[in-house]
Design an enzyme around this catalytic site. Structure first.
Site, short mmCIF file in Angstrom:
data_model
loop_
_atom_site.label_atom_id
_atom_site.label_comp_id
_atom_site.label_asym_id
_atom_site.label_seq_id
_atom_site.Cartn_x
_atom_site.Cartn_y
_atom_site.Cartn_z
N GLU A 21 1.23 0.37 10.71
CA GLU A 21 -0.30 0.44 10.36
C GLU A 21 -0.94 1.40 10.93
N SER A 62 1.09 7.72 5.43
CA SER A 62 -0.52 7.93 6.04
C SER A 62 -2.17 8.79 4.86
N GLN A 104 0.81 -1.28 0.14
CA GLN A 104 0.09 -0.60 0.04
C GLN A 104 1.14 0.92 0.22
N THR A 105 1.98 1.40 1.42
CA THR A 105 2.38 2.76 1.06
C THR A 105 3.34 3.02 -0.29
N GLN A 111 11.95 3.58 42.05
CA GLN A 111 11.93 2.79 40.88
C GLN A 111 11.05 1.60 41.19
N ARG A 113 19.33 -7.29 41.94
CA ARG A 113 19.96 -6.02 41.62
C ARG A 113 20.64 -5.30 42.89
N THR A 164 4.70 3.99 13.81
CA THR A 164 4.16 4.38 12.78
C THR A 164 3.71 3.44 11.72
N ARG A 181 8.05 4.27 38.81
CA ARG A 181 8.77 3.89 37.38
C ARG A 181 7.71 2.47 36.65
N GLY A 215 23.24 0.24 33.75
CA GLY A 215 24.32 0.13 32.86
C GLY A 215 24.08 -1.50 31.87
C1 LIG Z 1 -0.86 -9.03 12.50
C2 LIG Z 1 -0.07 -9.57 12.28
C3 LIG Z 1 0.71 -8.74 13.01
C4 LIG Z 1 2.36 -7.96 12.11
C5 LIG Z 1 2.96 -7.04 11.90
C6 LIG Z 1 2.54 -6.00 11.61
C7 LIG Z 1 4.00 -5.45 10.71
C8 LIG Z 1 3.87 -4.20 10.48
C9 LIG Z 1 3.37 -4.17 9.37
C10 LIG Z 1 2.96 -3.03 8.65
C11 LIG Z 1 2.14 -2.70 8.05
C12 LIG Z 1 1.19 -0.88 6.99
O1 LIG Z 1 2.02 0.08 7.98
S1 LIG Z 1 0.84 -1.36 5.67
C13 LIG Z 1 0.13 0.33 5.41
C14 LIG Z 1 -0.55 0.95 6.84
N1 LIG Z 1 -0.78 2.47 6.35
C15 LIG Z 1 -1.46 3.50 6.93
O2 LIG Z 1 -1.93 2.50 8.25
C16 LIG Z 1 -2.05 4.03 6.83
C17 LIG Z 1 -2.81 5.20 7.49
N2 LIG Z 1 -4.20 6.06 6.77
C18 LIG Z 1 -5.32 6.01 6.57
O3 LIG Z 1 -5.65 4.93 7.13
C19 LIG Z 1 -6.39 6.38 6.03
O4 LIG Z 1 -5.67 7.61 5.25
C20 LIG Z 1 -7.02 7.73 6.87
C21 LIG Z 1 -5.92 8.84 7.75
C22 LIG Z 1 -8.43 7.04 7.65
C23 LIG Z 1 -8.00 9.00 6.08
O5 LIG Z 1 -8.25 7.78 4.89
P1 LIG Z 1 -8.95 8.80 3.63
O6 LIG Z 1 -8.19 10.20 4.11
O7 LIG Z 1 -9.90 7.85 3.43
O8 LIG Z 1 -10.67 8.99 4.51
P2 LIG Z 1 -11.01 10.60 6.03
O9 LIG Z 1 -10.97 11.79 5.36
O10 LIG Z 1 -10.16 10.41 6.91
O11 LIG Z 1 -12.13 9.49 6.49
C24 LIG Z 1 -13.53 9.12 5.42
C25 LIG Z 1 -14.60 8.34 6.73
O12 LIG Z 1 -13.96 7.36 6.70
C26 LIG Z 1 -13.87 6.87 8.02
N3 LIG Z 1 -12.60 6.08 8.23
C27 LIG Z 1 -11.46 6.18 7.74
N4 LIG Z 1 -10.87 5.11 8.01
C28 LIG Z 1 -11.11 4.07 8.01
C29 LIG Z 1 -11.37 2.47 8.58
N5 LIG Z 1 -9.92 2.31 8.21
N6 LIG Z 1 -12.65 1.00 9.18
C30 LIG Z 1 -13.52 2.31 8.63
N7 LIG Z 1 -14.19 3.71 8.64
C31 LIG Z 1 -12.76 4.53 8.10
C32 LIG Z 1 -13.49 7.53 8.92
O13 LIG Z 1 -13.67 7.84 10.42
C33 LIG Z 1 -14.70 8.57 8.13
O14 LIG Z 1 -15.64 8.49 8.36
P3 LIG Z 1 -16.60 10.04 8.52
O15 LIG Z 1 -15.86 10.53 9.70
O16 LIG Z 1 -17.95 8.81 9.18
O17 LIG Z 1 -16.91 9.93 6.83
C1 LIG Z 2 8.76 -1.18 9.60
C2 LIG Z 2 7.83 -0.93 9.09
C3 LIG Z 2 7.56 -1.25 8.11
C4 LIG Z 2 5.72 -1.36 6.96
N1 LIG Z 2 5.72 -2.27 6.90
C5 LIG Z 2 4.44 -1.61 5.66
C6 LIG Z 2 3.40 -2.85 5.09
O1 LIG Z 2 4.10 -4.08 5.36
N2 LIG Z 2 2.89 -2.65 3.92
C7 LIG Z 2 2.80 -0.84 3.41
O2 LIG Z 2 2.16 -0.69 3.28
N3 LIG Z 2 3.98 -0.06 4.61
C8 LIG Z 2 3.79 -0.42 5.18
N4 LIG Z 2 5.41 0.41 5.89
C9 LIG Z 2 4.98 2.28 6.00
C10 LIG Z 2 3.70 2.79 7.31
O3 LIG Z 2 2.44 2.00 7.09
C11 LIG Z 2 3.95 4.33 6.99
O4 LIG Z 2 4.93 4.68 6.95
C12 LIG Z 2 2.91 4.32 7.64
O5 LIG Z 2 1.85 4.19 7.69
C13 LIG Z 2 3.39 6.31 7.98
O6 LIG Z 2 3.60 6.90 6.70
P1 LIG Z 2 4.07 8.06 6.65
O7 LIG Z 2 5.50 7.27 6.30
O8 LIG Z 2 3.49 8.31 5.22
O9 LIG Z 2 4.49 9.28 7.41
P2 LIG Z 2 3.33 10.81 7.99
O10 LIG Z 2 2.49 10.98 7.18
O11 LIG Z 2 4.90 10.75 6.44
O12 LIG Z 2 3.98 11.01 8.93
C14 LIG Z 2 5.73 12.30 8.54
C15 LIG Z 2 5.12 12.95 10.16
O13 LIG Z 2 3.55 13.82 9.61
C16 LIG Z 2 2.56 13.57 10.28
N5 LIG Z 2 1.27 13.84 9.52
C17 LIG Z 2 0.78 13.37 8.94
N6 LIG Z 2 0.02 13.57 8.70
C18 LIG Z 2 -0.91 14.76 9.01
C19 LIG Z 2 -2.00 15.47 9.46
N7 LIG Z 2 -2.81 15.18 8.43
N8 LIG Z 2 -2.03 16.37 10.54
C20 LIG Z 2 -0.85 16.25 11.41
N9 LIG Z 2 0.19 15.61 11.36
C21 LIG Z 2 0.98 14.46 10.59
C22 LIG Z 2 2.72 12.30 10.95
O14 LIG Z 2 1.98 12.55 12.63
C23 LIG Z 2 3.70 12.39 11.40
O15 LIG Z 2 4.87 12.94 12.19
C24 LIG Z 2 5.99 0.32 7.05
C25 LIG Z 2 6.81 1.13 8.21
C26 LIG Z 2 7.73 0.52 8.70
C27 LIG Z 2 8.29 1.86 9.41
#
Ligand SMILES: CCCCCCCCC/C=C/C(=O)SCCNC(=O)CCNC(=O)[C@H](O)C(C)(C)COP(=O)(O)OP(=O)(O)OC[C@H]1O[C@@H](n2cnc3c(N)ncnc32)[C@H](O)[C@@H]1OP(=O)(O)O
Ligand SMILES: Cc1cc2nc3c(=O)[nH]c(=O)nc-3n(C[C@H](O)[C@H](O)[C@H](O)COP(=O)(O)OP(=O)(O)OC[C@H]3O[C@@H](n4cnc5c(N)ncnc54)[C@H](O)[C@@H]3O)c2cc1C
Length: 627
Positions: free
Chosen positions: A424, A144, A137-138, A330, A310, A422, A333, A401
C-alpha cells in the site's frame, strides 16, 4: 498459581473503570458488543484454530486457509451476519487470505472507480462471492512508480474491445494478493492506448479464470510468486504473478468514473480529479492505520501481561523475585508502546472520519480536501506501520528468550505484520508525498492560511521545513531532512488528535485520567526521542527538556498500577492473541511446558536420523577411544 495470582493482584490495582475503557477502545458500545461476540464465536470454533500454522507445509497451510475461508463464508451466510459482523469475523480469523483483497480492495475499487452501471453489474456478483477479485496494480518492474506500469490496454474500435497485454517480462503483474491461485477476476491497472496514443494508467476488470473449472482463460498465465518471510505468516496468501497475451475484454470493463472511452474511441475526462484512479490506495491506507493500532496493542498486551508474570532478580523480603515490569528500563521501553497503541487508535478514528468526509465532498464535486486526505493517509500509514513493526519487535525483546518461541505469538505477529511498511505504498515513498504536500502548504502560508497544532510540535515541523529542496527536471529532488519534516508533521497530527479525543465526553471513573497520562507519555516520548529537533527550534530550552524527561518518568509510575487493566481494555481473546505469554490467566510456565511437547520433533524420543547420521559418529568415537 504464581502467574494467575500476579495478574489477579495487578487487576485489583486498577484506578479506572476497565469496562468503560473497553468502550473507548472499541469506539462505541455497539462496536464493543459486536467485536466481543464475534471474537468469541471465532475463538470457540475449532476450524479457526491457529496453533498448527507454523508446522504445516506451504500446500497444507494454503489448503487449510481455503478451508477456513469457506467455513467463514458458510458461517456468515448461516448466521446472516451483517457486513460489519462479517468484517469482524474475517478480522478475528486472523489469517491473511484472498478474502482480504476481495472485500478490502476489489469491491472498494469498483465502488470508487466504477460508474453506477458498472457497480450495478459487478457488485452483486462480488458481494455474493459469485466472483472472487483481486487488485492487480504492481508489476515485476514497477510498484512504487504507478505511472511507470507497462501493462497495456489498447482500444480496438473494430470490435469495441480493449486488448490487455504484457509487453515485457517486467510488465508481469507481481505481488497482488489472492491472484496466484484463487481469484477469478482482477482489477488490472494498465496503460490506456487509443490510436497509438498513451493516456496513462487506468483500471480494467478482467476475468482470469473459468468459473466452471477454475482454469486460466486463454492468453492468461498465472501462478504464485513463492514463499515469503517466515514459515506460516503471510504464506497463507497466494500473492501471484500474472501475464497477458493479447487478452480481449469488452470496452465497458474499463472502470469509467474518472474517464470514459466512447464507442468511437474518444477519451472523455469526467469532472473528478484523475487522482481518483488512486482512490483505493487512500482507502486502504486509512484502514491500515487502524490495523496498526490493533497489531501494536496485541503485541503490547502480550508483553505487558508477561512482564507482570515474569520475575527475575531483586529477591524481596517475602522471598520472591521482582516482577520485571517494575524495572524502570522495562517501563521506559514498554509504556511508550502502550501509549502509541492508544494514540494510533484515536488517529485512526479521525482518519476514518476524514476519508468519509472526503468521499461525501466528492459526491458534491468538492475536491478541496483530497490533497490533505492523500497526505494524511500516506503519512500516517507510513508513521504508524513503521512504529508498529518496530514496536512488535521491541515487545518480543521485552519477553526475553520466551518471546522468540512461536508459542509466544510474537514471531508470527511480526512476520505477518512487517510487509505493512511496504505494501500500500513503501513508507519512504509515501513520506515523500507528505513532504511534497508540506512544501506546497508552506508556500501558501501567509495567504490567509495559518498552520494549526501544538506549538512545540508545530515549531519542529516549521524548523525542519527550513531545509533545501530543489526542483529538477520536473522531478522533486527532496532532501532527507524533508522526510524528517514529514514524520514530524504526522507525529504532530497524532498528538493533536489524541488531545482532541480528550476534549470529548469520556465517561467512567478514572478513564479520562488514564488517557491523559497516555497522551502525555506519547507526546513526551516523541519529544525525548527527537530532542535535537525540538531544541533546535528554540521552542524548548535544555532545562525544559530535562523537566519533560522527569515528567515522563513520573508518568510511567502513574501508569504502572494500571498497565494490566489498560491492556485488558483491548478485550482480546486468548485465541486472537494466540500467545502462551499473553494468556488472560497468566498461567505461563505450565502452558509453555505443555506446548513444547506438542512439537512434532517430540513425537519420538530418539529423533529420525539418529541411526543414519549420529550413531556412526558416536560409534566411531567409541572405537577411536578404545584404540
Ligand atoms: C482494507 C483491507 C486491508 C487489507 C490488507 C492489506 C493487504 C495488503 C494489500 C496490498 C496492496 C497493495 O500494495 S496495492 C498497491 C499499492 N501501491 C502503491 O501504494 C503505489 C505507491 N505509489 C503511488 O501511490 C504513486 O506512484 C505516487 C508515489 C503517489 C506517485 O504518483 P504519480 O507519479 O502519479 O504522481 P505525483 O507526480 O507524485 O503526484 C501528482 C499529484 O497527484 C497527487 N496524488 C498522488 N497520489 C494521490 C492519491 N492517492 N490521492 C490523491 N492525490 C494523489 C500528488 O499529491 C500530486 O498532487 P500535486 O502536488 O497537487 O500535483
Ligand atoms: C505482502 C505484500 C502484499 C502486496 N499486495 C499487493 C496487492 O494486492 N496488489 C498490488 O498491486 N501490489 C501489492 N503489493 C506490492 C506493493 O504495493 C509494492 O511492493 C509496494 O508498493 C512497494 O513498491 P516496490 O516494491 O516497487 O518498492 P520500490 O519502490 O522498488 O522500493 C525499493 C526501495 O526504493 C526506494 N524508493 C523508491 N522510489 C523512491 C523515490 N522516488 N525516492 C526515494 N526512494 C525511493 C524505496 O523507499 C525502497 O527503499 C504487495 C506487496 C507485499 C510485500
Amino acid at each position: 498459581m504464581a502467574g494467575f495470582d500476579d495478574l489477579a493482584s495487578e487487576r485489583s490495582k486498577a484506578q479506572f473503570d476497565v469496562e468503560e475503557m473497553k468502550v473507548i477502545w472499541a469506539g462505541s458500545r455497539h462496536t464493543l458488543e459486536v467485536s466481543d461476540r464475534i471474537s468469541r464465536l471465532v475463538a470457540n470454533d475449532p476450524v479457526f484454530r491457529k496453533d498448527t500454522r507454523t508446522m504445516l507445509s506451504r500446500k497444507d497451510l494454503f489448503k487449510n486457509t481455503l478451508r477456513k475461508a469457506a467455513h467463514a463464508w458458510k458461517r456468515i451466510i448461516e448466521l446472516r451476519l451483517s457486513e460489519e459482523e462479517a468484517a469482524e469475523l474475517r478480522f478475528y480469523v486472523d489469517e491473511p487470505a484472498f478474502m482480504d483483497l476481495h472485500w478490502g480492495m476489489f469491491i472498494p475499487t469498483i465502488k470508487g472507480q466504477g460508474t453506477e452501471e458498472q457497480q450495478q453489474k459487478w457488485l452483486p456478483l462480488a458481494y455474493k462471492m459469485k466472483i472472487i477479485g483481486c487488485y492487480a496494480q504492481t508489476e515485476l518492474g514497477h510498484g512504487s512508480n504507478v505511472q511507470g506500469l507497462e501493462t497495456t490496454a489498447t482500444f480496438d474500435p473494430q470490435t469495441d474491445e480493449f486488448i490487455i497485454h504484457s509487453p515485457t517480462l517486467t510488465s508481469s503483474k507481481w505481488w497482488p494478493g489472492g491472484l496466484g491461485k484463487v481469484s477469478t477476476h482482477a482489477v488490472v491497472y494498465g496503460r490506456l492506448i487509443i490510436d497509438s496514443k498513451d493516456y496513462g494508467v487506468n483500471g480494467f476488470i478482467v476475468q482470469l479464470r473459468s468459473l466452471d473449472d477454475h482454469l486460466p482463460l486463454p492468453g492468461i498465465t498465472i501462478g504464485d510468486i513463492g514463499m515469503k518471510f517466515g514459515s506460516g505468516a503471510y504464506n497463507t496468501m497466494d500473492n501471484g504473478v500474472l501475464r497477458f497475451d493479447h487478452v480481449r475484454i469488452p470496452r465497458d470493463q474499463m472502470l469509467m468514473r474518472v474517464s470514459q472511452v466512447t464507442r468511437e474511441g474518444k477519451l472523455v475526462q469526467s469532472n473528478v480529479p484523475w487522482q481518483l484512479v488512486y482512490g483505493t490506495m487512500v482507502y486502504v491506507r486509512q484502514k491500515i492505520v487502524s490495523d496498526a493500532s490493533c497489531a501494536l496493542s496485541r503485541a503490547v498486551c502480550i508483553a505487558t501481561r508477561y512482564s507482570a508474570v515474569r520475575r527475575q532478580f531483586g529477591l524481596q523480603s517475602n522471598g520472591i523475585e521482582t516482577q520485571v515490569i517494575d524495572y524502570k528500563t522495562q517501563q521506559s521501553r514498554l509504556f511508550p508502546l502502550l501509549a502509541s497503541a492508544y494514540a494510533f487508535r484515536f488517529v485512526g478514528e479521525w482518519l476514518k472520519w476524514l476519508y468519509m468526509d472526503v468521499n461525501q465532498r466528492l459526491q458534491a464535486s468538492d475536491f478541496s480536501t483530497l490533497p490533505e486526505a492523500h497526505a494524511c493517509t500516506a503519512g500516517l500509514k507510513s508513521l504508524t506501520t513503521s512504529a508498529t513493526a518496530d514496536g512488535i519487535e521491541e515487545c518480543r525483546k521485552l519477553c526475553g528468550g520466551h518471546g522468540y518461541l512461536c508459542s509466544s505469538g510474537l514471531p508470527e505477529l511480526f512476520a505477518v505484520y512487517i510487509p505493512a511498511c511496504t505494501y500500500e505504498g513503501d513508507n519512504i515513498v509515501l513520506l515523500l508525498q507528505v513532504a511534497r504536500f508540506l512544501i506546497k502548504t508552506v508556500s501558501q502560508l501567509g495567504s490567509g492560511k495559518e498552520p494549526v497544532g501544538t506549538t512545540v510540535y508545530m515549531g519542529r515541523v516549521e524548523q525542519l521545513m527550513q531545509c533545501h529542496c530543489a526542483v529538477q527536471k520536473g522531478f522533486l529532488e527532496l532532501s532527507a531532512d524533508l522526510v524528517q519534516a514529514a514524520v514530524a508533521h504526522c507525529q504532530l497530527i497524532v498528538v493533536s488528535k489524541f488531545i482532541e479525543k480528550l476534549q470529548q465526553d469520556i465517561p467512567g471513573k478514572g478513564v479520562k485520567g488514564q488517557l491523559e497520562a497516555l497522551c502525555n507519555i506519547y507526546a513526551l516520548f516523541i519529544l525525548h526521542k527527537h530532542l535535537g529537533d525540538f531544541l533546535s527550534t528554540g521552542c524548548i530550552t535544555p532545562k525544559q527538556a530535562s523537566l519533560a524527561n522527569a515528567q515522563l518518568r513520573s508518568l510511567y509510575s502513574q501508569v504502572r498500577p494500571n498497565a494490566i487493566a489498560l491492556v485488558d481494555a483491548f478485550n482480546y481473546t486468548d485465541h486472537y492473541l494466540s500467545s502462551v505469554l499473553g494468556r488472560y490467566d497468566g498461567n505461563v510456565y505450565p502452558k509453555l511446558y505443555e506446548e513444547a511437547w506438542k512439537d512434532p520433533l517430540n513425537d519420538s524420543v530418539v529423533p529420525d536420523g539418529y541411526q543414519e547420521y549420529i550413531q556412526p559418529i558416536l560409534k566411531q568415537q567409541l572405537r577411536n577411544a578404545r584404540l
